[in-house]
Scaffold this active site. Structure first.
Site, PDB file in Angstrom:
ATOM      1  N   CYS A  71     -36.825 125.188 -44.470  1.00 17.10           N
ATOM      2  CA  CYS A  71     -36.979 124.373 -45.684  1.00 17.10           C
ATOM      3  C   CYS A  71     -35.674 124.158 -46.465  1.00 17.10           C
ATOM      4  O   CYS A  71     -35.493 123.118 -47.101  1.00 17.10           O
ATOM      5  CB  CYS A  71     -38.002 125.010 -46.634  1.00 17.10           C
ATOM      6  N   CYS A 103     -33.304 120.857 -46.553  1.00 19.16           N
ATOM      7  CA  CYS A 103     -33.644 119.650 -47.317  1.00 19.16           C
ATOM      8  C   CYS A 103     -33.876 119.934 -48.806  1.00 19.16           C
ATOM      9  O   CYS A 103     -33.602 119.094 -49.645  1.00 19.16           O
ATOM     10  CB  CYS A 103     -34.902 118.995 -46.744  1.00 19.16           C
ATOM     11  N   HIS A 104     -34.434 121.127 -49.129  1.00 16.93           N
ATOM     12  CA  HIS A 104     -34.840 121.378 -50.522  1.00 16.93           C
ATOM     13  C   HIS A 104     -33.838 122.234 -51.298  1.00 16.93           C
ATOM     14  O   HIS A 104     -33.951 122.333 -52.517  1.00 16.93           O
ATOM     15  CB  HIS A 104     -36.206 122.058 -50.549  1.00 16.93           C
ATOM     16  N   MET A 126     -41.558 113.843 -45.787  1.00 17.40           N
ATOM     17  CA  MET A 126     -41.721 115.260 -45.422  1.00 17.40           C
ATOM     18  C   MET A 126     -42.460 115.323 -44.084  1.00 17.40           C
ATOM     19  O   MET A 126     -43.506 114.691 -43.915  1.00 17.40           O
ATOM     20  CB  MET A 126     -42.537 115.937 -46.539  1.00 17.40           C
ATOM     21  N   HIS A 144     -24.269 113.159 -47.675  1.00 18.67           N
ATOM     22  CA  HIS A 144     -24.681 113.850 -46.445  1.00 18.67           C
ATOM     23  C   HIS A 144     -23.644 113.621 -45.346  1.00 18.67           C
ATOM     24  O   HIS A 144     -22.591 114.207 -45.370  1.00 18.67           O
ATOM     25  CB  HIS A 144     -26.089 113.378 -46.054  1.00 18.67           C
ATOM     26  N   HIS A 189     -28.719 107.399 -42.594  1.00 16.72           N
ATOM     27  CA  HIS A 189     -28.289 108.576 -41.822  1.00 16.72           C
ATOM     28  C   HIS A 189     -27.395 108.089 -40.693  1.00 16.72           C
ATOM     29  O   HIS A 189     -27.860 107.810 -39.590  1.00 16.72           O
ATOM     30  CB  HIS A 189     -29.516 109.338 -41.287  1.00 16.72           C
TER      31      HIS A 189
HETATM   32 FE1  DHE Z   1     -27.210 117.827 -39.142  1.00 16.16          FE
HETATM   33  C1  DHE Z   1     -24.066 116.363 -38.917  1.00 16.16           C
HETATM   34  C2  DHE Z   1     -26.624 118.574 -42.381  1.00 16.16           C
HETATM   35  C3  DHE Z   1     -30.484 118.730 -39.503  1.00 16.16           C
HETATM   36  C4  DHE Z   1     -27.682 117.412 -35.814  1.00 16.16           C
HETATM   37  N1  DHE Z   1     -25.668 117.440 -40.422  1.00 16.16           N
HETATM   38  C5  DHE Z   1     -24.457 116.854 -40.128  1.00 16.16           C
HETATM   39  C6  DHE Z   1     -23.627 116.884 -41.298  1.00 16.16           C
HETATM   40  C7  DHE Z   1     -24.344 117.523 -42.278  1.00 16.16           C
HETATM   41  C8  DHE Z   1     -25.624 117.880 -41.721  1.00 16.16           C
HETATM   42  C9  DHE Z   1     -23.895 117.814 -43.687  1.00 16.16           C
HETATM   43  C10 DHE Z   1     -22.213 116.334 -41.389  1.00 16.16           C
HETATM   44  C11 DHE Z   1     -21.235 117.357 -40.884  1.00 16.16           C
HETATM   45  C12 DHE Z   1     -19.807 116.869 -40.857  1.00 16.16           C
HETATM   46  O1  DHE Z   1     -19.553 115.743 -40.397  1.00 16.16           O
HETATM   47  O2  DHE Z   1     -18.901 117.611 -41.283  1.00 16.16           O
HETATM   48  N2  DHE Z   1     -28.371 118.502 -40.681  1.00 16.16           N
HETATM   49  C13 DHE Z   1     -27.925 118.747 -41.923  1.00 16.16           C
HETATM   50  C14 DHE Z   1     -29.008 119.215 -42.767  1.00 16.16           C
HETATM   51  O3  DHE Z   1     -28.915 119.637 -43.939  1.00 16.16           O
HETATM   52  C15 DHE Z   1     -30.266 119.004 -42.027  1.00 16.16           C
HETATM   53  C16 DHE Z   1     -30.905 117.716 -42.543  1.00 16.16           C
HETATM   54  C17 DHE Z   1     -31.352 120.032 -42.200  1.00 16.16           C
HETATM   55  C18 DHE Z   1     -31.004 121.462 -41.799  1.00 16.16           C
HETATM   56  O4  DHE Z   1     -31.800 122.344 -42.145  1.00 16.16           O
HETATM   57  O5  DHE Z   1     -30.003 121.703 -41.189  1.00 16.16           O
HETATM   58  C19 DHE Z   1     -29.706 118.762 -40.616  1.00 16.16           C
HETATM   59  N3  DHE Z   1     -28.791 118.049 -37.871  1.00 16.16           N
HETATM   60  C20 DHE Z   1     -30.042 118.433 -38.227  1.00 16.16           C
HETATM   61  C21 DHE Z   1     -30.911 118.522 -37.075  1.00 16.16           C
HETATM   62  O6  DHE Z   1     -32.115 118.930 -37.070  1.00 16.16           O
HETATM   63  C22 DHE Z   1     -30.166 117.975 -35.918  1.00 16.16           C
HETATM   64  C23 DHE Z   1     -30.766 116.607 -35.556  1.00 16.16           C
HETATM   65  C24 DHE Z   1     -30.212 118.822 -34.660  1.00 16.16           C
HETATM   66  C25 DHE Z   1     -29.462 120.137 -34.748  1.00 16.16           C
HETATM   67  O7  DHE Z   1     -28.738 120.439 -33.830  1.00 16.16           O
HETATM   68  O8  DHE Z   1     -29.615 120.832 -35.732  1.00 16.16           O
HETATM   69  C26 DHE Z   1     -28.772 117.805 -36.532  1.00 16.16           C
HETATM   70  N4  DHE Z   1     -26.087 117.017 -37.636  1.00 16.16           N
HETATM   71  C27 DHE Z   1     -26.449 117.007 -36.323  1.00 16.16           C
HETATM   72  C28 DHE Z   1     -25.356 116.458 -35.531  1.00 16.16           C
HETATM   73  C29 DHE Z   1     -24.320 116.137 -36.425  1.00 16.16           C
HETATM   74  C30 DHE Z   1     -24.805 116.508 -37.738  1.00 16.16           C
HETATM   75  C31 DHE Z   1     -25.373 116.257 -34.023  1.00 16.16           C
HETATM   76  C32 DHE Z   1     -22.941 115.543 -36.095  1.00 16.16           C
HETATM   77  C33 DHE Z   1     -23.012 114.097 -35.785  1.00 16.16           C
HETATM   78  C34 DHE Z   1     -21.699 113.534 -35.258  1.00 16.16           C
HETATM   79  O9  DHE Z   1     -21.765 112.683 -34.351  1.00 16.16           O
HETATM   80  O10 DHE Z   1     -20.626 113.906 -35.731  1.00 16.16           O
END
Ligand code: DHE
Length: 560
Positions: A48, A51-52, A102, A338, A380
Site C-alpha cells: 500500500c 501509492c498512499h 484502486m 513520478h 505514466h
Molecule cells: Fe515503478 C520507474 C515508483 C510500481 C516498474 N517507478 C519508477 C520511478 C518511480 C517509480 C519513482 C522512476 C525512477 C527513476 O527514473 O529514477 N513504481 C513506483 C511506485 O511508487 C509504484 C507505483 C508503487 C510501488 O509500490 O512501488 C511503482 N514500478 C512499479 C511496478 O509495480 C512495476 C510495474 C514493476 C516492478 O518491477 O516493480 C514498476 N518502475 C518500474 C520500471 C521503471 C520504474 C520498469 C523504470 C522505467 C524505465 O524505463 O526507466
C-alpha cells in the site's frame, strides 16, 4: 547526529498531531493485538505504501488517515477519513477496488488479511524511524575493493547489449547477453528490486531495491557480479549516477521514499557521503512531512541531477561539483511527481505530475520551469518516447494509467529545419487512441515504431498484450501483439502482464517481459522490430517475475 534524528522525529510527530484529531480518532479505531499490527504493518509496506505513503497522506492513492480535513482553493472545508468510511466499506474497497484506479486485492490478500488491513488503516499511522548517514555507513559493504577489480574488461560480452532485468519477487537481477540471449548471471539485490541505471562509462550497473538496498554490479569482472552494497533508506525507488564530462562514474545518487531524503555516494564503492532531507513545503505552500523522492536523472549538459520530489511538486536541480557546499535550484511544478525522461535534445526533462494529470517540463539549461502541460488522467511515461512527428516535428510521448490515449507533446529544437514547429512547442499535438492501464511507452532513434504496453488494464487479454504504431503514419491501425500467446507458455488463470518494452542497443529488437505469478513460468519475449515477429522467447526456471529491463547502451545514453 543522534540529536538531529530525534529532533526530526519530534518535528514529524508534532506536525502530525497538529494536522489531525488523532487522540480522539485513536479512541474510536478498532482494537488490534500487537501481532495483528505487526502483520498489517508488513502488508501495508509491501502493498500500500507505494501509492498512499507511509504516513498515509495520499499521493497517487487517496489519503488513508483516520481523519482528515482540508480547505479547497475557494476556502471551503471538507472532511473525511478511514474512520468515517468504516470497516465494511473499507473491506469492499480493498477487496474489489474502485473506479478511481484502486486495484482489487481479493486475489492477492485473504479475507482475513483484508479485514485486518481495514482495521489497521482506521488506526493512527506509525511514524517509522529515521535512517542517518551513520546508519547508512554501518550497512555499507565493499565486496571487491577497487584495487582488486580488473583494469580492463575480463569477459567477451558485448557489454553495450547486456540487459539488466529486474526479477521483482525474488529480489534479484538477471544479466542477459542481448546477442546470445543467454543468462550471464543472476545476482542477489534488494527486496522487490525496482530499477537499474548504468554508469557514464557503461562499466557499472546500479540497482535499487524497494528496501533501499543499493547494489553495484561490475560488468568488467569475468562473471559480472555485485562488488559493493549499501542501504540508503527503508523504502526507495530511484537511483542514478554522475554523467557530466569529468565526473563520469564519480558519484551515485539514490532517493528514499522513507525516510524522505536522498543520498550521494561514491560511484565505485557506494560509500555514502551526504544525506539530504526533502521534507518541506509543497507548491501550495503547505508543510509536508513525507515528500518522497521519485525519479532522478543525470544531466549530460551540466554537472547536475534532476531530482523530482513527489508530494511537494518541487523539482530539484542538484549541482554535484562541490558536495560539501551543495547548490540546489528548487523549481515549483505540480504535485505528485513520478516518472519521466529527456526530450530528444536532452535539455528538457519531462516528468509526470501523475495525480495532477500534468506533465512538467524543466529547462535544465536555464534552470527554470519550461511548461506545465495538461494531459489525460494519470500520465505514466516511464522514460517516455521521442520521435519526429510527420506533421508536428519533434514530440515526446506519454501513456496513461487512467485514460485510453498516448499523448504527444511538441518539444523545442535548435535545429533550423524544426523552426516551423515552434508554435506547437509544449502543446499536446495529438492523442493516439490506446487503452487505459498503460505503464510504459518506448521507441528508438533507429526505429519507425512506437510501442506501448497495457499491463494494468483490467481485461486479461489486453494486460497480456502490447500495441505498436507506425510513427510515420499514425492514422494506420495499430498492431496488437498478444505476448502471452506469442510466448508459447501454457495459459494460466492468473494474468501474465506484458510489461516494459525495451530496445536492443542497435534498435532492431524489442524485449517485452511477461510478468506472471511467483510460481508461474515467466518469460521475456523478443520481437523483431521491423516485422513484429517473435525472434526468441527467453524462459528459464530462474526467470521469476521479470519486469523492468535496462539495456546497457540505451540506459547509459538515455535513448528512448
Ligand atoms: Fe515503478 C520507474 C515508483 C510500481 C516498474 N517507478 C519508477 C520511478 C518511480 C517509480 C519513482 C522512476 C525512477 C527513476 O527514473 O529514477 N513504481 C513506483 C511506485 O511508487 C509504484 C507505483 C508503487 C510501488 O509500490 O512501488 C511503482 N514500478 C512499479 C511496478 O509495480 C512495476 C510495474 C514493476 C516492478 O518491477 O516493480 C514498476 N518502475 C518500474 C520500471 C521503471 C520504474 C520498469 C523504470 C522505467 C524505465 O524505463 O526507466
Amino acid at each position: 547526529m543522534k540529536k538531529t534524528v530525534v529532533g526530526m522525529l519530534t518535528m514529524t510527530a508534532m506536525a502530525f498531531a497538529m494536522g489531525s484529531a488523532f487522540a480522539q480518532d485513536a479512541a474510536k479505531a478498532p482494537e488490534m493485538t500487537a501481532a495483528e499490527k505487526e502483520q498489517s504493518k508488513k502488508i501495508y509496506f509491501e502493498r500500500c505504501a507505494g501509492c498512499h505513503g507511509v504516513l498515509r497522506k495520499g499521493a497517487t492513492g487517496k489519503n488513508l488517515e483516520p481523519h482528515w480535513s482540508k480547505k479547497d482553493k475557494d476556502g471551503n472545508m471538507s472532511e473525511g477519513g478511514t474512520l468515517k468510511l468504516g470497516q465494511q466499506r473499507l473491506e469492499k474497497i480493498i477487496g474489489y477496488g474502485t473506479d478511481g484506479g484502486m486495484v482489487n486485492f481479493d486475489d492477492i490478500l485473504t479475507k482475513e488479511e483484508i479485514s485486518l488491513m481495514s482495521k489497521y488503516i482506521q488506526n493512527t499511522p506509525d511514524v517509522p524511524p529515521e535512517f542517518s548517514l551513520k546508519d547508512q555507513l554501518d550497512s555499507w559493504k565493499v565486496i571487491v575493493a577497487v584495487k582488486d577489480r580488473p583494469t580492463k574488461q575480463m569477459n567477451k560480452l558485448n557489454l553495450n547489449n547486456v540487459f539488466s532485468v529486474t526479477l521483482r519477487d525474488t529480489g534479484e537481477v538477471a544479466l542477459i547477453d542481448g546477442d546470445t540471449k543467454d543468462i550471464v548471471n543472476v545476482v542477489k539485490t534488494g527486496y522487490a528490486v525496482h530499477i537499474s541505471r548504468i554508469s557514464a562509462s557503461g562499466r557499472y550497473v546500479y540497482v535499487i531495491g524497494r528496501d533501499g538496498r543499493v547494489s553495484l554490479i561490475d560488468l568488467w569482472l569475468e562473471k559480472p557480479a555485485v562488488v559493493a552494497e549499501v542501504k540508503i533508506a527503508f523504502d526507495a525507488r530511484s537511483i542514478d549516477t554522475s554523467k557530466f564530462k569529468g565526473f563520469e562514474d564519480k558519484y551515485a545518487i539514490a532517493g528514499g521514499y522513507w525516510p524522505p531524503q536522498y543520498t550521494i555516494m561514491d560511484g565505485d564503492t557506494l560509500k555514502p557521503l551526504k544525506v539530504v532531507s526533502t521534507r518541506g513545503m509543497t507548491v501550495d505552500g503547505e508543510y509536508h512531512p513525507e515528500p518522497r523522492v521519485a525519479s532522478i536523472v543525470s544531466s549530460f549538459i551540466k554537472p547536475e541531477w534532476v531530482v523530482n520530489i513527489k508530494e511537494t511538486g518541487q523539482i530539484l536541480l542538484v549541482d554535484y561539483t562541490d558536495i560539501e557546499n551543495l547548490k540546489t535550484t528548487t523549481i515549483g511544478s505540480a504535485k505528485f511527481l513520478h516518472d519521466g525522461g529527456w526530450d530528444a535534445s536532452k535539455r528538457y526533462f519531462l516528468v509526470a505530475a501523475n495525480a495532477s494529470n500534468k506533465i512538467a517540463a524543466v529547462d535544465t539549461k536555464t534552470g527554470k520551469l519550461a511548461a506545465l502541460v495538461d494531459v489525460a488522467k494519470i500520465p505514466h511515461p516511464g522514460r517516455g518516447a521521442n520521435f519526429t512527428h510527420p506533421k508536428f516535428g519533434p514530440v515526446w510521448a506519454t501513456g496513461h494509467l487512467g485514460a485510453d490515449v498516448v499523448t504527444l507533446i511538441s518539444t523545442p529544437s535548435d535545429d533550423k529545419k524544426n523552426a516551423k514547429f515552434k508554435e506547437h512547442n509544449w502543446k499536446v499535438v495529438q492523442e493516439i487512441k490506446h487503452v487505459p492501464g498503460n505503464l510504459f511507452v518506448k521507441t528508438h532513434p533507429k526505429s519507425k515504431n512506437l510501442w506501448a504496453d497495457s499491463a494494468q488494464n483490467s481485461d486479461k487479454d489486453l494486460a497480456e498484450s502490447v500495441s505498436v504504431w507506425d510513427m510515420s503514419d499514425l492514422s494506420k491501425p495499430k498492431a496488437v501483439l498478444n505476448v502471452a500467446k506469442d510466448s508459447g507458455l501454457p495459459p494460466t488463470k492468473a494474468v501474465k502482464r506484458a510489461v516494459h518494452p525495451e530496445y536492443s542497443a542497435d534498435g532492431k529488437e524489442v524485449w517485452i517481459s511477461l510478468w506472471g505469478g511467483k510460481t508461474d513460468q515467466s518469460a521475456i519475449v523478443v520481437y523483431d522490430d521491423a516485422t513484429l515477429k517473435v525472434k526468441k522467447v527467453i524462459t528459464d526456471p530462474k526467470m521469476i517475475t521479470p519486469t523492468g529491463k535496462f539495456n546497457v547502451y540505451n540506459t547509459q545514453h538515455d535513448i528512448y
